[in-house]
Design a protein around this motif. Structure first.
Motif, PDB file in Angstrom:
ATOM      1  N   SER A 161      41.095  60.565  41.991  1.00  0.00           N
ATOM      2  CA  SER A 161      41.067  61.762  43.684  1.00  0.00           C
ATOM      3  C   SER A 161      42.220  63.132  42.532  1.00  0.00           C
ATOM      4  N   GLU A 162      42.495  62.840  41.821  1.00  0.00           N
ATOM      5  CA  GLU A 162      43.443  63.091  40.819  1.00  0.00           C
ATOM      6  C   GLU A 162      42.952  64.965  40.635  1.00  0.00           C
ATOM      7  N   ASP A 163      41.548  63.975  39.843  1.00  0.00           N
ATOM      8  CA  ASP A 163      41.113  64.944  39.782  1.00  0.00           C
ATOM      9  C   ASP A 163      39.627  64.488  39.271  1.00  0.00           C
ATOM     10  N   THR A 164      38.489  64.885  39.755  1.00  0.00           N
ATOM     11  CA  THR A 164      37.729  64.239  39.662  1.00  0.00           C
ATOM     12  C   THR A 164      36.437  64.366  38.934  1.00  0.00           C
ATOM     13  N   ARG A 165      36.983  65.629  37.774  1.00  0.00           N
ATOM     14  CA  ARG A 165      35.704  65.987  37.149  1.00  0.00           C
ATOM     15  C   ARG A 165      36.755  64.966  35.095  1.00  0.00           C
ATOM     16  N   GLN A 166      37.655  63.703  35.573  1.00  0.00           N
ATOM     17  CA  GLN A 166      38.181  63.050  34.079  1.00  0.00           C
ATOM     18  C   GLN A 166      37.232  62.018  34.554  1.00  0.00           C
ATOM     19  N   GLU A 167      37.317  61.834  33.049  1.00  0.00           N
ATOM     20  CA  GLU A 167      36.151  60.707  32.881  1.00  0.00           C
ATOM     21  C   GLU A 167      36.423  59.853  32.401  1.00  0.00           C
ATOM     22  N   ALA A 168      37.914  59.363  32.180  1.00  0.00           N
ATOM     23  CA  ALA A 168      38.694  58.473  32.334  1.00  0.00           C
ATOM     24  C   ALA A 168      39.433  58.045  33.640  1.00  0.00           C
ATOM     25  N   ALA A 169      39.327  59.118  34.511  1.00  0.00           N
ATOM     26  CA  ALA A 169      39.940  57.820  35.810  1.00  0.00           C
ATOM     27  C   ALA A 169      37.730  57.755  36.055  1.00  0.00           C
ATOM     28  N   GLN A 170      37.463  58.405  36.068  1.00  0.00           N
ATOM     29  CA  GLN A 170      35.646  57.852  37.106  1.00  0.00           C
ATOM     30  C   GLN A 170      36.074  56.649  36.089  1.00  0.00           C
ATOM     31  N   SER A 171      35.862  56.070  34.516  1.00  0.00           N
ATOM     32  CA  SER A 171      35.994  55.208  34.640  1.00  0.00           C
ATOM     33  C   SER A 171      36.647  53.961  34.896  1.00  0.00           C
ATOM     34  N   MET A 172      37.984  54.350  35.122  1.00  0.00           N
ATOM     35  CA  MET A 172      38.925  53.077  35.461  1.00  0.00           C
ATOM     36  C   MET A 172      37.988  52.984  37.393  1.00  0.00           C
ATOM     37  N   TYR A 173      37.806  53.833  38.286  1.00  0.00           N
ATOM     38  CA  TYR A 173      37.339  53.738  39.019  1.00  0.00           C
ATOM     39  C   TYR A 173      35.997  52.450  38.720  1.00  0.00           C
ATOM     40  N   SER A 174      35.344  53.380  38.149  1.00  0.00           N
ATOM     41  CA  SER A 174      33.705  52.890  38.320  1.00  0.00           C
ATOM     42  C   SER A 174      34.636  50.710  37.863  1.00  0.00           C
ATOM     43  N   ARG A 175      34.790  50.665  36.885  1.00  0.00           N
ATOM     44  CA  ARG A 175      35.547  49.306  36.154  1.00  0.00           C
ATOM     45  C   ARG A 175      36.371  48.329  37.257  1.00  0.00           C
ATOM     46  N   ALA A 176      37.502  48.943  37.900  1.00  0.00           N
ATOM     47  CA  ALA A 176      37.581  48.199  39.354  1.00  0.00           C
ATOM     48  C   ALA A 176      36.723  48.229  39.735  1.00  0.00           C
ATOM     49  N   TYR A 177      35.720  48.656  40.511  1.00  0.00           N
ATOM     50  CA  TYR A 177      34.914  49.135  41.568  1.00  0.00           C
ATOM     51  C   TYR A 177      33.983  47.590  41.194  1.00  0.00           C
ATOM     52  N   ALA A 178      33.867  47.190  39.706  1.00  0.00           N
ATOM     53  CA  ALA A 178      32.928  46.379  39.387  1.00  0.00           C
ATOM     54  C   ALA A 178      33.680  45.221  39.368  1.00  0.00           C
ATOM     55  N   LYS A 179      34.507  45.533  39.118  1.00  0.00           N
ATOM     56  CA  LYS A 179      35.753  43.832  39.384  1.00  0.00           C
ATOM     57  C   LYS A 179      35.853  43.972  40.245  1.00  0.00           C
ATOM     58  N   TYR A 180      36.192  44.268  41.635  1.00  0.00           N
ATOM     59  CA  TYR A 180      35.760  44.261  42.792  1.00  0.00           C
ATOM     60  C   TYR A 180      34.601  43.247  43.868  1.00  0.00           C
ATOM     61  N   VAL A 181      33.181  43.833  42.819  1.00  0.00           N
ATOM     62  CA  VAL A 181      32.035  43.034  43.505  1.00  0.00           C
ATOM     63  C   VAL A 181      32.010  41.795  42.473  1.00  0.00           C
ATOM     64  N   GLN A 182      32.761  41.894  41.079  1.00  0.00           N
ATOM     65  CA  GLN A 182      32.810  40.678  40.711  1.00  0.00           C
ATOM     66  C   GLN A 182      33.216  39.284  41.344  1.00  0.00           C
ATOM     67  N   ASP A 187      28.964  61.365  46.784  1.00  0.00           N
ATOM     68  CA  ASP A 187      30.239  61.837  46.357  1.00  0.00           C
ATOM     69  C   ASP A 187      30.403  63.158  45.471  1.00  0.00           C
ATOM     70  N   ASN A 188      29.987  62.121  43.668  1.00  0.00           N
ATOM     71  CA  ASN A 188      30.061  62.973  43.058  1.00  0.00           C
ATOM     72  C   ASN A 188      29.643  64.484  42.885  1.00  0.00           C
ATOM     73  N   LEU A 189      27.998  64.077  44.220  1.00  0.00           N
ATOM     74  CA  LEU A 189      27.611  65.710  43.539  1.00  0.00           C
ATOM     75  C   LEU A 189      28.553  66.922  44.619  1.00  0.00           C
ATOM     76  N   GLN A 190      29.225  66.160  45.360  1.00  0.00           N
ATOM     77  CA  GLN A 190      29.950  66.772  46.434  1.00  0.00           C
ATOM     78  C   GLN A 190      31.295  67.233  45.402  1.00  0.00           C
ATOM     79  N   ASP A 191      32.003  66.642  45.227  1.00  0.00           N
ATOM     80  CA  ASP A 191      33.332  66.645  44.661  1.00  0.00           C
ATOM     81  C   ASP A 191      32.842  67.089  43.192  1.00  0.00           C
ATOM     82  N   ALA A 192      32.436  66.944  42.523  1.00  0.00           N
ATOM     83  CA  ALA A 192      32.722  67.304  41.280  1.00  0.00           C
ATOM     84  C   ALA A 192      31.693  68.731  40.418  1.00  0.00           C
ATOM     85  N   ASP A 193      30.403  68.384  41.111  1.00  0.00           N
ATOM     86  CA  ASP A 193      29.345  69.107  40.665  1.00  0.00           C
ATOM     87  C   ASP A 193      28.871  70.269  41.321  1.00  0.00           C
TER      88      ASP A 193
END
Length: 598
Positions: A82-103, A173-179
């Motif tokens: 949320s701090e900066d939706t353009r940052q790929e590192a934070a996007q990766s953290m979120y994606s990996r956390a979500y994947a772990k949640y699904v796991q 979300d990505n379309l609205q916040d980042a693109d």
């Protein structure tokens, strides 16, 4: 030219949140993420053993611990993104956390069908045992789900599709916040202003009508340019809802989401019917706006314009804190002291920066401080937003401090009560101090906007998603034209004949993120109605109402939401709370009309 947003690294850290109650840094988060695998394996090892009360208790203990760790990992990644939706590192953290949640969800998917495969009489007997006493309510809720729980294999398959079913929301979300990019806009003096998701509503509240119109047309031009993508994303969400409801043997997606909270669909239906009945009040408010603004035609970009003349006051963040602390005096010294701690201990990420997620939210876990994201702009509405989000945070804080983890999370149905009580206390406090006609009109405008935005608009949103789901269930196509046509019709119905329906209005549905949390928005309106009753009681009944309300905030998710609201003195088994709230709207509208006539 208006000042452009700064990069995150250039912002003053004194006004940024401190996430260290979750993790000291990203490296600590990485360690916690990796550590989840052991906890998931331990929890999954219960498969095939859940035949006794003792085994079920042991599983619940393990899954509760896993849930707490997952919540910490996911929340930290979510807020870093949320701090900066353009940052790929934070996007990766979120994606990996979500994947772990699904796991984890997939690994635990065996539990409900395995427990529910036991004879019903055995399970009811288990609910009364001492060993399962801490999880009594969880067992009762689980037994309710029996008709809608699939086999273990089917539940595992469905859980594994979690990431896929989240794609529509992630795309939007990505379309609205980042693109999504917006053209800069000019005011009546020719000065250029940057336009972005964070300052759009601020520009729409400007007294400069040229600026409001230019911002409105530029903003929705960008949505129009991507409307087919937004439509495809939302259609995917609706189809996923309908598919899951069918698989789980619900009569509709609306029924599925209502059932999960123990709330009948009639509550939403009663809300829509009551608001339809009181629609003439909104038409009066629209007509009042037209009269005060002195325009021959009232357009959509006039709906947020201030109704008081003169330069609108701007508040510092420090002033906002003082205003909120004064307004919440009816909630007692302990409540106020905790709010002061929140300001002091950096619960809040205050100002907008480039790439920061728009809007505002409150987020907390059982083991962390509550956190608030906002994009403070100094307006009265921005002050009210902080009061609103602090209400959420205090609800979480009190729930977490009075309930065990498994009972701490309150349902979405009651989630907006505490936030709106704070908003109402703020405006009532300011009205009680005001002697100036312009200031009083600004405050009445704030109150009226609360009803417009939370009761009428959220009900309109609820009707939009209800009808969109019904269209899809009938086999009708959900595409840009059909969704925009439906939205335009609802705007005309809810705002009445005095409003000119600009072409851009029909694209507004695409910017409403709550549509990706299905059948959520109507709860804003019901919560607002409950909050009107509670805030009125706090101001007029005193100590008894305060004790009743704080007890409600401490219930967390320990009982069904309608029962919790009964404890707070609000009964949603009938449309009465909504009707009472709309009568309050009428009183405020009467006061505004009287002030104009004087």
């Amino acid at each position: 030219m208006a000042e452009a947003l700064k990069e995150r690294k250039d912002m003053d850290p004194a006004y940024q949140w401190d996430l260290s109650s979750l993790y000291t840094d990203d490296a600590a988060w990485e360690t916690a993420l990796q550590g989840l695998d052991e906890c998931i394996t331990k929890t999954a090892a219960f498969e095939g053993t859940l035949t006794t009360a003792e085994a079920i208790r042991a599983y619940f203990d393990a899954s509760t611990e896993l849930g707490g760790q997952l919540s910490d990992v996911f929340s930290y990644a979510f807020m870093r993104k949320s701090e900066d939706t353009r940052q790929e590192a934070a996007q990766s953290m979120y994606s990996r956390a979500y994947a772990k949640y699904v796991q984890a969800e997939t690994a635990m998917s065996f539990a409900e069908p395995e427990i529910l495969s036991l004879p019903e009489e055995t399970l009811w007997a288990f609910t009364e045992t001492e060993v399962l006493k801490p999880y009594h309510y969880q067992m009762v809720k689980l037994l309710r789900q029996k008709p809608h729980t699939l086999s273990a294999a089917e539940e595992k398959l469905l859980a594994g599709l979690g990431e896929v079913m989240a794609v529509p929301k992630n795309v939007a979300d990505n379309l609205q916040d980042a693109d999504l990019l917006f053209d800069a806009v000019k005011d009546s003096a020719g000065e250029e202003h940057e336009l972005n998701s964070s300052n759009f509503i601020l520009l729409e509240t400007s007294q400069d009508r040229t600026l409001r119109e230019n911002a409105f047309r530029s903003f929705y031009k960008s949505y129009q340019n991507h409307i087919h993508t937004f439509a495809a994303a939302y259609a995917g969400q609706v189809k996923a809802d309908i598919a899951e409801a069918g698989m789980r043997h619900y009569e509709s997606a609306q029924a599925m989401y209502a059932f999960g909270e123990g709330v009948p669909t009639t509550v939403c239906d009663h809300l829509i019917a009551a608001v339809h009945k009181w629609m003439p009040l909104m038409y009066r408010y629209v007509a009042l706006r037209k009269k005060i603004l002195g325009v021959s035609e009232l357009h959509y970009y006039d709906l947020y314009a201030p109704l008081s003349a003169g330069v609108q006051r701007s508040y510092s963040y420090e002033e906002a804190q003082s205003m909120i602390l004064d307004a919440i005096r009816p909630l007692g010294d302990d409540y106020r002291a905790t709010v002061q701690r929140g300001f002091r201990e950096h619960w809040i990420d205050v100002y907008p920066n480039r790439g920061k997620e728009g809007g505002a939210y409150s987020n907390s876990t059982y083991r962390s401080k509550p956190y608030i994201l906002t994009n403070f702009t100094g307006t009265l509405d921005a002050v009210s937003t902080i009061a609103h989000e602090m209400g959420h945070s205090m609800h979480s804080y009190l729930s977490n401090h009075h309930q065990p983890q498994q009972n701490a999370d309150y349902t979405i149905f009651v989630a907006e009560v505490a936030s709106t009580v704070n908003e109402n206390l703020l405006v009532e406090d300011l009205l009680s101090q005001s002697c100036d006609a312009q200031e009083k009109m600004a405050l009445l405008n704030q109150y009226l906007e609360g009803f417009k935005g939370t009761v009428y608009r959220q009900t309109m949103f609820a009707e939009f998603e209800k009808r969109a789901h019904e269209m899809a269930a009938r086999g009708e196509a959900l595409h840009a034209s059909s969704l925009s046509k439906l939205y335009r019709e609802l705007i005309a119905q809810y705002f009445g004949p005095e409003l000119v329906i600009d072409e851009e209005v029909q694209y507004e549905w695409a910017r409403i993120p709550h549509f990706y949390s299905p059948f959520y928005v109507y709860k804003y309106a019901t919560s607002y109605s409950a909050a009107v009753a509670i805030s009125d009681a706090l101001l007029h009944e005193g100590d008894a109402a305060r004790k009743r309300y704080l007890a409600f905030l401490s219930l967390g998710g320990s009982m069904d939401p309608l029962d919790e609201l009964q404890h707070a003195g609000v009964d949603f088994t009938s449309p009465a709370p909504v009707e009472a709230a709309l009568r309050k709207f009428e009183e405020v509208l009467d006061a505004a009309e009287k002030l104009i006539a004087e």
